[in-house]
Design an enzyme around this catalytic site. Structure first.
Site, PDB file in Angstrom:
ATOM      1  N   ARG A   1     -22.762 -10.315  16.846  1.00 45.47           N
ATOM      2  CA  ARG A   1     -22.474 -11.044  15.602  1.00 45.47           C
ATOM      3  C   ARG A   1     -21.128 -11.749  15.676  1.00 45.47           C
ATOM      4  O   ARG A   1     -20.175 -11.253  16.292  1.00 45.47           O
ATOM      5  CB  ARG A   1     -22.539 -10.148  14.361  1.00 45.47           C
ATOM      6  CG  ARG A   1     -21.343  -9.265  13.987  1.00 45.47           C
ATOM      7  CD  ARG A   1     -21.170  -8.049  14.848  1.00 45.47           C
ATOM      8  NE  ARG A   1     -22.385  -7.378  15.217  1.00 45.47           N
ATOM      9  CZ  ARG A   1     -22.880  -6.323  14.569  1.00 45.47           C
ATOM     10  NH1 ARG A   1     -22.239  -5.845  13.532  1.00 45.47           N
ATOM     11  NH2 ARG A   1     -23.963  -5.722  15.017  1.00 45.47           N
TER      12      ARG A   1
ATOM     13  N   PHE B   1     -17.629 -11.144  17.134  1.00 45.63           N
ATOM     14  CA  PHE B   1     -17.693 -11.278  18.598  1.00 45.63           C
ATOM     15  C   PHE B   1     -17.888  -9.895  19.240  1.00 45.63           C
ATOM     16  O   PHE B   1     -17.133  -9.494  20.115  1.00 45.63           O
ATOM     17  CB  PHE B   1     -16.446 -11.978  19.173  1.00 45.63           C
ATOM     18  CG  PHE B   1     -16.262 -13.372  18.650  1.00 45.63           C
ATOM     19  CD1 PHE B   1     -16.868 -14.451  19.275  1.00 45.63           C
ATOM     20  CD2 PHE B   1     -15.491 -13.603  17.521  1.00 45.63           C
ATOM     21  CE1 PHE B   1     -16.703 -15.744  18.783  1.00 45.63           C
ATOM     22  CE2 PHE B   1     -15.320 -14.883  17.010  1.00 45.63           C
ATOM     23  CZ  PHE B   1     -15.927 -15.951  17.652  1.00 45.63           C
ATOM     24  N   HIS B   2     -18.868  -9.192  18.755  1.00 45.99           N
ATOM     25  CA  HIS B   2     -19.222  -7.897  19.335  1.00 45.99           C
ATOM     26  C   HIS B   2     -20.611  -7.484  18.853  1.00 45.99           C
ATOM     27  O   HIS B   2     -21.179  -8.111  17.944  1.00 45.99           O
ATOM     28  CB  HIS B   2     -18.184  -6.827  18.966  1.00 45.99           C
ATOM     29  CG  HIS B   2     -18.002  -6.661  17.496  1.00 45.99           C
ATOM     30  ND1 HIS B   2     -16.942  -7.174  16.804  1.00 45.99           N
ATOM     31  CD2 HIS B   2     -18.785  -6.050  16.586  1.00 45.99           C
ATOM     32  CE1 HIS B   2     -17.063  -6.897  15.538  1.00 45.99           C
ATOM     33  NE2 HIS B   2     -18.183  -6.217  15.365  1.00 45.99           N
ATOM     34  N   ALA B   3     -21.118  -6.418  19.464  1.00 45.66           N
ATOM     35  CA  ALA B   3     -22.347  -5.762  18.987  1.00 45.66           C
ATOM     36  C   ALA B   3     -22.016  -4.283  18.825  1.00 45.66           C
ATOM     37  O   ALA B   3     -20.947  -3.825  19.239  1.00 45.66           O
ATOM     38  CB  ALA B   3     -23.465  -5.959  20.001  1.00 45.66           C
TER      39      ALA B   3
END
Ligand code: T46
Length: 132
Positions: A96, A49-51
């Protein structure tokens, strides 16, 4: 154009068992600064839950399986990671998420930079703003 960039790793094993090798700037498309592992993920938990702004990574599932979701703000694509012979390259500025970890999942991650919290974009609406 698919968001999923697969990398195949040759099985160098023999009758004794399997062996795969990961070499920076050869079958891994960057210099490896860090290696980490995600193991014993609790049933039903998701991760990611981040890039990242700079970081590039290759994810390889050494054992078990999980689903990797990639998102570039326009496309969302999911891929099952379930083989030590096949990794997925994740470039910078890709959101992702990892879901559906099997209880035996061992996820190996090869990373292009050392850990740096300031490289993370952990808010999806900020991610959408940044990639515009
Ligand atoms: C990614 C996906 C695939 C460190 O101190 N050093 C490290 O090298 C890492 C990876 C994490 N951490 C700390 C940061 C957090 O306090 O460990 C804690 C858990 O990390 P996080 O919640 O970011 O873990 P995931 O599984 O959501 O994401 C990880 C990576 O952080 C990330 O870069 O792309 O795996």
């Amino acid at each position: 154009m698919s968001l999923v960039k697969r990398i195949s790793f040759k099985n160098l094993g023999d009758s004794r068992g399997d062996l795969v090798s990961f070499e920076e700037n050869k079958n891994v498309p960057f210099s490896i600064e860090r290696v980490y592992c995600i193991i014993n993920t609790a049933l039903g938990e998701s991760r990611g839950f981040h890039a990242h702004k700079e970081l590039k990574q290759v994810l390889i599932c050494l054992k078990g399986s999980c689903d990797l979701l990639l998102d570039n703000g326009k496309l969302r694509e999911s891929v099952k990671l379930d083989s030590f012979q096949s990794g997925v390259f994740i470039d910078s500025f890709l959101w992702r998420e990892m879901h559906n970890f099997s209880s035996d999942c061992v996820l190996l991650v090869l990373a292009s930079h050392k850990y740096d919290e300031s490289d993370y974009i952990r808010d999806y609406s900020e991610f959408l703003k940044v990639i515009k």
